[in-house]
Write a protein that holds these residues in place. Sequence first.
Motif, PDB file in Angstrom:
ATOM      1  N   LYS A  53      32.496 -27.508  -6.819  1.00 27.14           N
ATOM      2  CA  LYS A  53      32.146 -27.823  -7.903  1.00 27.14           C
ATOM      3  C   LYS A  53      31.320 -26.437  -8.999  1.00 27.14           C
ATOM      4  O   LYS A  53      30.930 -25.884  -8.021  1.00 27.14           O
ATOM      5  CB  LYS A  53      30.396 -29.192  -8.055  1.00 27.14           C
ATOM      6  N   GLY A  54      31.685 -26.660  -9.840  1.00 30.19           N
ATOM      7  CA  GLY A  54      31.042 -25.452 -10.410  1.00 30.19           C
ATOM      8  C   GLY A  54      29.466 -26.064 -10.868  1.00 30.19           C
ATOM      9  O   GLY A  54      28.941 -26.927 -10.749  1.00 30.19           O
ATOM     10  N   GLU A  55      28.670 -24.890 -11.216  1.00 28.31           N
ATOM     11  CA  GLU A  55      27.241 -24.160 -10.961  1.00 28.31           C
ATOM     12  C   GLU A  55      26.595 -24.469 -12.064  1.00 28.31           C
ATOM     13  O   GLU A  55      26.783 -23.593 -13.413  1.00 28.31           O
ATOM     14  CB  GLU A  55      26.955 -23.037 -10.275  1.00 28.31           C
ATOM     15  N   GLY A  56      25.805 -25.285 -13.158  1.00 33.22           N
ATOM     16  CA  GLY A  56      24.740 -25.401 -13.833  1.00 33.22           C
ATOM     17  C   GLY A  56      26.042 -25.277 -15.379  1.00 33.22           C
ATOM     18  O   GLY A  56      27.872 -25.809 -15.139  1.00 33.22           O
ATOM     19  N   ALA A  57      25.860 -24.452 -16.445  1.00 32.43           N
ATOM     20  CA  ALA A  57      26.692 -24.644 -17.310  1.00 32.43           C
ATOM     21  C   ALA A  57      27.187 -24.156 -17.498  1.00 32.43           C
ATOM     22  O   ALA A  57      27.485 -23.005 -17.029  1.00 32.43           O
ATOM     23  CB  ALA A  57      25.551 -24.741 -18.511  1.00 32.43           C
ATOM     24  N   PRO A  58      28.910 -24.294 -17.559  1.00 38.67           N
ATOM     25  CA  PRO A  58      29.691 -23.346 -18.289  1.00 38.67           C
ATOM     26  C   PRO A  58      30.540 -22.750 -18.580  1.00 38.67           C
ATOM     27  O   PRO A  58      29.242 -23.144 -19.794  1.00 38.67           O
ATOM     28  CB  PRO A  58      31.575 -24.598 -18.249  1.00 38.67           C
ATOM     29  N   PRO A  59      31.134 -21.635 -18.319  1.00 38.65           N
ATOM     30  CA  PRO A  59      30.743 -20.228 -20.198  1.00 38.65           C
ATOM     31  C   PRO A  59      31.639 -21.164 -20.958  1.00 38.65           C
ATOM     32  O   PRO A  59      32.628 -21.689 -20.440  1.00 38.65           O
ATOM     33  CB  PRO A  59      31.469 -19.599 -19.077  1.00 38.65           C
ATOM     34  N   LYS A  60      30.679 -20.560 -21.659  1.00 37.76           N
ATOM     35  CA  LYS A  60      31.796 -20.999 -23.293  1.00 37.76           C
ATOM     36  C   LYS A  60      33.009 -20.017 -23.369  1.00 37.76           C
ATOM     37  O   LYS A  60      33.480 -20.865 -24.421  1.00 37.76           O
ATOM     38  CB  LYS A  60      31.022 -20.924 -23.939  1.00 37.76           C
ATOM     39  N   GLU A  61      33.260 -18.665 -22.731  1.00 33.16           N
ATOM     40  CA  GLU A  61      34.776 -17.954 -23.574  1.00 33.16           C
ATOM     41  C   GLU A  61      35.578 -18.583 -22.516  1.00 33.16           C
ATOM     42  O   GLU A  61      34.946 -18.924 -20.941  1.00 33.16           O
ATOM     43  CB  GLU A  61      34.278 -16.913 -23.570  1.00 33.16           C
ATOM     44  N   LEU A  62      36.594 -17.917 -22.155  1.00 32.56           N
ATOM     45  CA  LEU A  62      37.705 -18.106 -21.145  1.00 32.56           C
ATOM     46  C   LEU A  62      37.372 -16.909 -20.563  1.00 32.56           C
ATOM     47  O   LEU A  62      36.955 -15.772 -20.829  1.00 32.56           O
ATOM     48  CB  LEU A  62      38.860 -17.509 -21.986  1.00 32.56           C
ATOM     49  N   LYS A  63      37.624 -17.189 -18.750  1.00 34.50           N
ATOM     50  CA  LYS A  63      36.784 -16.265 -18.009  1.00 34.50           C
ATOM     51  C   LYS A  63      37.591 -16.757 -17.044  1.00 34.50           C
ATOM     52  O   LYS A  63      38.882 -17.349 -16.198  1.00 34.50           O
ATOM     53  CB  LYS A  63      36.047 -16.741 -16.937  1.00 34.50           C
ATOM     54  N   THR A  64      38.895 -14.678 -16.487  1.00 37.15           N
ATOM     55  CA  THR A  64      39.745 -14.940 -15.666  1.00 37.15           C
ATOM     56  C   THR A  64      38.904 -13.797 -14.688  1.00 37.15           C
ATOM     57  O   THR A  64      38.222 -12.943 -14.976  1.00 37.15           O
ATOM     58  CB  THR A  64      41.625 -14.087 -16.949  1.00 37.15           C
ATOM     59  N   GLU A  65      39.247 -14.437 -13.801  1.00 39.28           N
ATOM     60  CA  GLU A  65      39.011 -13.999 -12.512  1.00 39.28           C
ATOM     61  C   GLU A  65      39.410 -13.779 -11.293  1.00 39.28           C
ATOM     62  O   GLU A  65      40.204 -14.342 -10.979  1.00 39.28           O
ATOM     63  CB  GLU A  65      38.037 -14.140 -11.515  1.00 39.28           C
ATOM     64  N   VAL A  66      40.445 -12.354 -11.434  1.00 36.35           N
ATOM     65  CA  VAL A  66      41.177 -11.800 -10.164  1.00 36.35           C
ATOM     66  C   VAL A  66      40.982 -11.873  -8.397  1.00 36.35           C
ATOM     67  O   VAL A  66      40.112 -11.236  -8.272  1.00 36.35           O
ATOM     68  CB  VAL A  66      41.266  -9.790 -10.565  1.00 36.35           C
ATOM     69  N   ILE A  67      41.386 -12.892  -8.025  1.00 36.91           N
ATOM     70  CA  ILE A  67      40.965 -13.117  -7.132  1.00 36.91           C
ATOM     71  C   ILE A  67      41.891 -12.522  -5.846  1.00 36.91           C
ATOM     72  O   ILE A  67      40.708 -11.814  -4.657  1.00 36.91           O
ATOM     73  CB  ILE A  67      41.059 -14.362  -6.022  1.00 36.91           C
ATOM     74  N   SER A  68      42.949 -11.893  -6.146  1.00 35.69           N
ATOM     75  CA  SER A  68      43.237 -10.895  -5.320  1.00 35.69           C
ATOM     76  C   SER A  68      44.547 -10.402  -5.853  1.00 35.69           C
ATOM     77  O   SER A  68      45.094 -11.551  -6.840  1.00 35.69           O
ATOM     78  CB  SER A  68      44.485 -11.160  -4.212  1.00 35.69           C
ATOM     79  N   GLU A  69      44.357  -9.151  -6.217  1.00 35.31           N
ATOM     80  CA  GLU A  69      45.684  -8.464  -7.382  1.00 35.31           C
ATOM     81  C   GLU A  69      46.847  -8.065  -6.606  1.00 35.31           C
ATOM     82  O   GLU A  69      46.795  -7.816  -5.173  1.00 35.31           O
ATOM     83  CB  GLU A  69      45.182  -7.312  -7.930  1.00 35.31           C
ATOM     84  N   GLY A  70      48.388  -8.771  -6.690  1.00 37.18           N
ATOM     85  CA  GLY A  70      49.201  -8.167  -6.818  1.00 37.18           C
ATOM     86  C   GLY A  70      49.990  -6.903  -7.212  1.00 37.18           C
ATOM     87  O   GLY A  70      49.551  -6.321  -7.905  1.00 37.18           O
ATOM     88  N   ASP A  71      50.623  -6.819  -6.754  1.00 39.15           N
ATOM     89  CA  ASP A  71      51.017  -5.133  -6.533  1.00 39.15           C
ATOM     90  C   ASP A  71      53.014  -5.434  -7.638  1.00 39.15           C
ATOM     91  O   ASP A  71      53.506  -3.857  -7.987  1.00 39.15           O
ATOM     92  CB  ASP A  71      51.624  -4.246  -5.479  1.00 39.15           C
ATOM     93  N   GLY A  72      52.944  -5.981  -8.640  1.00 45.11           N
ATOM     94  CA  GLY A  72      54.477  -6.681  -9.269  1.00 45.11           C
ATOM     95  C   GLY A  72      53.606  -6.179 -11.274  1.00 45.11           C
ATOM     96  O   GLY A  72      52.949  -5.701 -11.299  1.00 45.11           O
ATOM     97  N   ALA A  73      54.761  -6.140 -11.827  1.00 46.35           N
ATOM     98  CA  ALA A  73      54.735  -6.264 -13.525  1.00 46.35           C
ATOM     99  C   ALA A  73      53.828  -7.017 -13.944  1.00 46.35           C
ATOM    100  O   ALA A  73      53.360  -7.772 -13.252  1.00 46.35           O
ATOM    101  CB  ALA A  73      55.846  -6.031 -14.007  1.00 46.35           C
ATOM    102  N   LYS A  74      52.917  -6.562 -15.147  1.00 45.10           N
ATOM    103  CA  LYS A  74      51.763  -6.878 -15.568  1.00 45.10           C
ATOM    104  C   LYS A  74      53.225  -8.171 -16.504  1.00 45.10           C
ATOM    105  O   LYS A  74      53.770  -7.465 -17.351  1.00 45.10           O
ATOM    106  CB  LYS A  74      51.006  -6.283 -16.577  1.00 45.10           C
ATOM    107  N   LEU A  75      52.078  -9.096 -16.885  1.00 42.39           N
ATOM    108  CA  LEU A  75      52.474 -10.666 -17.427  1.00 42.39           C
ATOM    109  C   LEU A  75      52.299 -10.041 -19.087  1.00 42.39           C
ATOM    110  O   LEU A  75      51.489  -9.280 -19.374  1.00 42.39           O
ATOM    111  CB  LEU A  75      52.208 -11.285 -16.871  1.00 42.39           C
ATOM    112  N   LYS A  76      53.937 -10.348 -19.715  1.00 42.75           N
ATOM    113  CA  LYS A  76      53.189  -9.933 -20.984  1.00 42.75           C
ATOM    114  C   LYS A  76      53.783 -11.502 -21.918  1.00 42.75           C
ATOM    115  O   LYS A  76      54.670 -11.983 -21.125  1.00 42.75           O
ATOM    116  CB  LYS A  76      54.567  -9.168 -21.596  1.00 42.75           C
ATOM    117  N   ASN A  77      53.574 -11.216 -22.753  1.00 40.84           N
ATOM    118  CA  ASN A  77      53.695 -13.165 -23.463  1.00 40.84           C
ATOM    119  C   ASN A  77      55.563 -12.644 -24.011  1.00 40.84           C
ATOM    120  O   ASN A  77      56.397 -11.666 -24.161  1.00 40.84           O
ATOM    121  CB  ASN A  77      53.716 -13.215 -25.121  1.00 40.84           C
TER     122      ASN A  77
END
Length: 312
Positions: A53-77
Amino acid sequence: MRRIAGLLVAPLLLLSAVACGSDDKASDSASSKNGVPAITAGAKFGEKPTLSKGEGAPPKELKTEVISEGDGAKLKNGDAIQVNYLGQAWDSTKPFDNSFDRKTPFDLTLGAGMVIQGWDKGLVGQKVGSRVELVIPPDLGYGEQGQGDIKPNATLVFVVDILKATQVPSSAKGSTVAQDDIDLPKVGTKTDGKAPTVTIPKSDPPKKLVSNYVLESDGPVIKDSDSVVVNYVGLIWKGAKKFDSTYEQGKTQTFPLSQVTLKGLKNGLVGKKVGSRVLLVIPPDQAFGDQAQQTIPKNSTLVFAVDVLAKV
């Protein structure tokens, strides 16, 4: 898009509606890492995760945390991507949806508005083969209205495994195929990324499904188990009235053929080659039959010009 989504058996959470919630409970510990809820089990790429469960107040901005990084191409729109995911509210210990249990990855076109904004924004730039955790504030999620089991103004947490990505061209390309039958619609052959012209004759429509190449590519053959990325124009034979167009929406559509319930659309694309432009004429018994659908009258013959841009 709204009308194609209606052709799917069960739209997934991120398309339009919340799927059935998971019965699995996450850890109720308040553990966190780098300001995002910790993964307490199933931390490796490909494993179904368990989130604290989240701890305390959630962040107000989008947050992206890389848990493990792959070696493939970067995603594009504009990339057609395939992912597995688990979603949970910040203040909850129970996931509201996940694709791991369904054993069916989720396909989408990044940046096409098929998903909540937090996904489109948070996944751009991440590498194929990565596991990322997204913390999405309400204004990039479902906002004040909520959605199904998701409460209004909920902050959402997703663990996303990026399985693969395909760059999507702007148009079909291939050898031009003669359109000699004067009793069938004629489809334009320009490959500038704009909607092709479709001219429907004044004659009566065929009573059987028509699936003809307009531009024939040398790409792989489409199977009924594939998910395809398409641009298309859809018209009603009678009156040549256009009822839908991805070109006007400015975004492609990605959908799994196994879930398409418009019989003629699925049958007309299976067996065709990726990269091609296809004319489909779908009689009522393979379309919507005697049931009217929004602006489509009952017993309508439908005409589609479909660019099959990619499969994922």
